[in-house]
Design a protein around this motif. Sequence first.
Motif, PDB file in Angstrom:
ATOM      1  N   ALA A  48      25.338  -1.151  13.428  1.00 25.90           N
ATOM      2  CA  ALA A  48      25.525  -1.739  12.143  1.00 25.90           C
ATOM      3  C   ALA A  48      26.381  -2.974  12.272  1.00 25.90           C
ATOM      4  O   ALA A  48      27.305  -2.987  13.022  1.00 25.90           O
TER       5      ALA A  48
ATOM      6  N   SER B  49      21.815   5.117  10.236  1.00 22.38           N
ATOM      7  CA  SER B  49      20.635   4.797   9.434  1.00 22.38           C
ATOM      8  C   SER B  49      20.003   3.479   9.850  1.00 22.38           C
ATOM      9  O   SER B  49      18.775   3.348   9.843  1.00 22.38           O
ATOM     10  N   TYR B  50      20.818   2.510  10.222  1.00 19.51           N
ATOM     11  CA  TYR B  50      20.241   1.236  10.646  1.00 19.51           C
ATOM     12  C   TYR B  50      19.352   1.431  11.864  1.00 19.51           C
ATOM     13  O   TYR B  50      18.254   0.906  11.968  1.00 19.51           O
ATOM     14  N   THR B  51      19.846   2.205  12.804  1.00 20.37           N
ATOM     15  CA  THR B  51      19.076   2.451  14.008  1.00 20.37           C
ATOM     16  C   THR B  51      17.730   3.086  13.675  1.00 20.37           C
ATOM     17  O   THR B  51      16.691   2.712  14.232  1.00 20.37           O
ATOM     18  N   TYR B  52      17.732   4.040  12.756  1.00 14.15           N
ATOM     19  CA  TYR B  52      16.481   4.690  12.388  1.00 14.15           C
ATOM     20  C   TYR B  52      15.533   3.736  11.681  1.00 14.15           C
ATOM     21  O   TYR B  52      14.319   3.852  11.822  1.00 14.15           O
ATOM     22  N   THR B  53      16.070   2.802  10.954  1.00 11.43           N
ATOM     23  CA  THR B  53      15.213   1.805  10.329  1.00 11.43           C
ATOM     24  C   THR B  53      14.503   0.983  11.391  1.00 11.43           C
ATOM     25  O   THR B  53      13.322   0.637  11.252  1.00 11.43           O
TER      26      THR B  53
ATOM     27  N   SER C  28      17.967  -4.728   6.329  1.00  7.78           N
ATOM     28  CA  SER C  28      19.194  -4.235   5.696  1.00  7.78           C
ATOM     29  C   SER C  28      18.897  -3.421   4.440  1.00  7.78           C
ATOM     30  O   SER C  28      19.534  -2.400   4.178  1.00  7.78           O
TER      31      SER C  28
ATOM     32  N   THR D 185      20.036   5.386   3.654  1.00 10.70           N
ATOM     33  CA  THR D 185      21.382   5.958   3.630  1.00 10.70           C
ATOM     34  C   THR D 185      21.735   6.502   2.253  1.00 10.70           C
ATOM     35  O   THR D 185      22.298   7.593   2.133  1.00 10.70           O
TER      36      THR D 185
ATOM     37  N   TRP E 142      12.260   9.823   7.145  1.00  7.52           N
ATOM     38  CA  TRP E 142      11.310   8.789   7.540  1.00  7.52           C
ATOM     39  C   TRP E 142       9.934   9.381   7.873  1.00  7.52           C
ATOM     40  O   TRP E 142       8.902   8.789   7.553  1.00  7.52           O
TER      41      TRP E 142
ATOM     42  N   SER F  62      17.374   0.034   5.400  1.00 10.21           N
ATOM     43  CA  SER F  62      18.429   0.882   5.963  1.00 10.21           C
ATOM     44  C   SER F  62      19.335   1.419   4.869  1.00 10.21           C
ATOM     45  O   SER F  62      19.691   2.603   4.849  1.00 10.21           O
TER      46      SER F  62
END
Length: 358
Positions: free
Chosen positions: A14, A243-247, A286, A293, A167, A289
């Motif tokens: 992030a 969450s960013y990583t999963y996006t 962004s 979250t 997801w 993500s």
Amino acid sequence: MTSPSSAEGATGAAPSAGTPPSDPSAPGAPPAVPPGTGAPDAPRRRRLLLPALAFGCAMLLLLGLGGGVTALWLTAPDSGTATDQTTTSTADEPTEDAGTWHPLEPGHSPAGSAEQLDQVLAENPLLGAQLAEPEECALPATEGGAVPAEELTGYLRAGADCLAGAWTDALAPEGIDFDPPEIVVFTTEDLPEEAGCDPGRFSDFAPVVCHGDNTLYWPAPWDPGFSHTSAEETPQLYMWHLSYTYTAFALSAASLDGYYGALQLALAQQPDRADEVQRRWALQLSCLSSAATFRMPDGVRPDGRVADFVTSPEAQAAPATPGEPSPAARAQWVRAGRDSGGELDACGTWTAPADAVT
């Protein structure tokens, strides 16, 4: 403007006051650098945070992401392994439906003009998806602060399970199979020997998104503010970064990184337009993500000062290149994700007016 990269590894952090991710991109371009940081010898300028916030710059790593080079690391699957093997990318033959989304085969780049590729991104299937709120999502209890290294793998996997379920269920109706990544915690003194991406991407300062082996590598010492959180805030901040990583993995599952990389290459002679495209990609990342979250249940979903801070312009890194969004634009799209209720069409940055993607 930075052009798409061919680096193998990718970091998935992030944007904050640390060093976020870089991932492989289009073949033949310069190596990627961590998003939100600029080149390693030219650290990115940072906006000072409000001193009243105990986490200081805890959140910049996630929110500053999306700027400049951020998008570039996501433009293609890993092109090799830690042994520096490489592959070539093959362009699909032009077809009448070049402006229509279809999943890309590994090693293939989509055909089409810049206008057609832009149309695909504007109508991409993620925008028709709906993120449901998980019925339950509980991370192991802590006393607050950074999670001890010996407990970190289990802690992250618990959060990853929540995001993976969300997801997977959201993408399935769109005909997209989401293969949740594995979670591996590492230290630079003991790097993973079988990692499917360049070992030069590993550091103590950001997670590594590795599409080569579908794994998220998380550095045990990394602390973008975790040590300053209370027991209630700890799961919120970890989930925010996770969450960013999963996006990033969700975008790749939908082949959108490939379409974006091809579009940037098509705009190589139009730097101003390429910069705008870069900002649109970054801001959608962004927003998506943030949407994921804020769909998490109470206790994991950002709340209180965490939520107030991560959605504020003060949390955003200042742009270092014309391709990086402004703090105001980042905050606007993070809030759009927060308020989306999981309806991802709220993250339609590709059709937003130009003044919304500055």
